[in-house]
Motif scaffolding. Sequence first.
Motif, PDB file in Angstrom:
ATOM      1  N   PHE A   1       0.862  -1.179   0.000  1.00  0.00           N
ATOM      2  CA  PHE A   1       0.000   0.000   0.000  1.00  0.00           C
ATOM      3  C   PHE A   1       0.894   1.222   0.000  1.00  0.00           C
ATOM      4  O   PHE A   1       2.043   1.181   0.446  1.00  0.00           O
ATOM      5  CB  PHE A   1      -0.986   0.007   1.179  1.00  0.00           C
TER       6      PHE A   1
ATOM      7  N   ASP B   1       1.916   5.053   0.985  1.00  0.00           N
ATOM      8  CA  ASP B   1       1.811   6.120   1.977  1.00  0.00           C
ATOM      9  C   ASP B   1       1.847   7.435   1.203  1.00  0.00           C
ATOM     10  O   ASP B   1       2.892   7.882   0.737  1.00  0.00           O
ATOM     11  CB  ASP B   1       2.979   6.037   2.966  1.00  0.00           C
TER      12      ASP B   1
ATOM     13  N   HIS C   1       4.492   0.370   1.607  1.00  0.00           N
ATOM     14  CA  HIS C   1       4.532  -0.542   2.735  1.00  0.00           C
ATOM     15  C   HIS C   1       4.087  -1.925   2.242  1.00  0.00           C
ATOM     16  O   HIS C   1       3.037  -2.050   1.620  1.00  0.00           O
ATOM     17  CB  HIS C   1       3.607  -0.071   3.857  1.00  0.00           C
TER      18      HIS C   1
ATOM     19  N   LEU D   1      -5.706  -1.970   7.713  1.00  0.00           N
ATOM     20  CA  LEU D   1      -6.325  -0.652   7.780  1.00  0.00           C
ATOM     21  C   LEU D   1      -5.998   0.065   9.084  1.00  0.00           C
ATOM     22  O   LEU D   1      -6.039   1.302   9.149  1.00  0.00           O
ATOM     23  CB  LEU D   1      -7.845  -0.764   7.621  1.00  0.00           C
TER      24      LEU D   1
ATOM     25  N   HIS E   1      -3.101   0.039  10.448  1.00  0.00           N
ATOM     26  CA  HIS E   1      -1.691   0.424  10.439  1.00  0.00           C
ATOM     27  C   HIS E   1      -1.589   1.940  10.589  1.00  0.00           C
ATOM     28  O   HIS E   1      -2.393   2.702  10.022  1.00  0.00           O
ATOM     29  CB  HIS E   1      -1.029  -0.038   9.139  1.00  0.00           C
TER      30      HIS E   1
ATOM     31  N   TYR F   1      -1.609   3.853   7.323  1.00  0.00           N
ATOM     32  CA  TYR F   1      -2.614   3.594   6.284  1.00  0.00           C
ATOM     33  C   TYR F   1      -3.757   4.605   6.404  1.00  0.00           C
ATOM     34  O   TYR F   1      -4.290   4.836   7.484  1.00  0.00           O
ATOM     35  CB  TYR F   1      -3.203   2.181   6.372  1.00  0.00           C
TER      36      TYR F   1
ATOM     37  N   PRO G   1     -10.180   1.356   0.129  1.00  0.00           N
ATOM     38  CA  PRO G   1      -8.796   0.923   0.351  1.00  0.00           C
ATOM     39  C   PRO G   1      -8.237   0.340  -0.953  1.00  0.00           C
ATOM     40  O   PRO G   1      -8.932  -0.382  -1.667  1.00  0.00           O
ATOM     41  CB  PRO G   1      -8.945  -0.165   1.420  1.00  0.00           C
TER      42      PRO G   1
END
Length: 397
Positions: free
Chosen positions: A340, A342, A349, A361, A363, A366, A373
């Motif tokens: 995902f 940042d 990440h 989610l 994290h 995130y 998402p």
Amino acid sequence: MASLQQQQGDDSDDGMDEFMDKFKKEKYKNGFNESTWEEEFDRVPMFMKSVPDVIDSSTHPELACIQHIIHDDDRSPEEHAEALKDEGNSYFKEKNYKRAILAYTEGLKKKCAETNVNAILHTNRAAAHFHLGNMRSALNDAAAARKLKPDHLKALIRGAQCFMELRLYTEALHWSEDGLQLQPTDKKLQELRAAADKQKRALERDARKAKVKEKRERGEKETLLAAIKERGIKLLKPKQPSKRRSDSEDEDVGPADMAGRELDGLTSQEATGVRVSLDEQGSLQWPVLFLYPEHQQTDFISAFRESSSFVDHLAVMFSEELPPWDVDRKYLPQNLELFFEDYEKESLHQVDPEQSLLKVLQHKRYFVKAGSPSFIVLVKDSPFFKLFLSGKKLQRL
């Protein structure tokens, strides 16, 4: 005496015979032409089918003379107004509503002292405006006629009709009822009152349903936002195009801000318009987007349960039937790695496929963007994998 009368009668008969015998010898010169008689007949004011737009003494001398009589300055304002009313009525019958409006307007400009004539001019002009679709102008004329003559039934009917066309059913009902007080048996007013009452009730019913629906949706929204807040999931504020924002303003929505957030910000930007929801078990279902940058393809899962792991979905998506764009047959579950982005730190990440969606989610880095998402899917150690990750900050979970 009888002899004298007989002689006079004989003289008269002889004269008529002589007059009629004349037509046997020579043709009448002032009659209509055999080939153009219809056109000539139509130029006679009494028999005209329609009034020409331009009238002058050279083309229509008889009609010009009649109009001169109508507009004679020596006539009283009442006579002028009455004549212009009749002229407007003639145009109205021909469905020439624009010219009818002009005639009625000129009649009103005469400012005659006859209230009844002025009321009729307003009512007739309202009718012409009505047929042209000028409902507001028609309504203004109907109101003016009613003010001049409160018991003018046609003004009440026309006003009620205008209110119906404007979907102002309460006003239409009032005007219809006022008219029925004057003429209780008028069929047109009875029909208008029934139609206005029906439409008014329908609008009130729809308004009640909309209010109940709004209240229910507000409750669902508050419950959903509370569930997101409870889980500590962060949402990325959408940028407002009408206002210039600084980088410091583009931050996540903290738990304290989430209660006031509109659900529209949680609606997916996918064509489906799906948004996060709570199922009967109280579990969040998210619309999730998978991105395949190597092939510029995407997958959209409309309801990814927060307790499900990524590998559960990947096993279904890349089982025996691989996508047609995977010509090299390399997108197998065991070959895939997820990431995902940042958005603030411009880094990637890595995601453990065995983890649940909720765990990811939650994290600290995130942020849910645009209600969906999203995750990047790459084939591990492929040439594109290495190229894509080169120069990027990579954070492994």
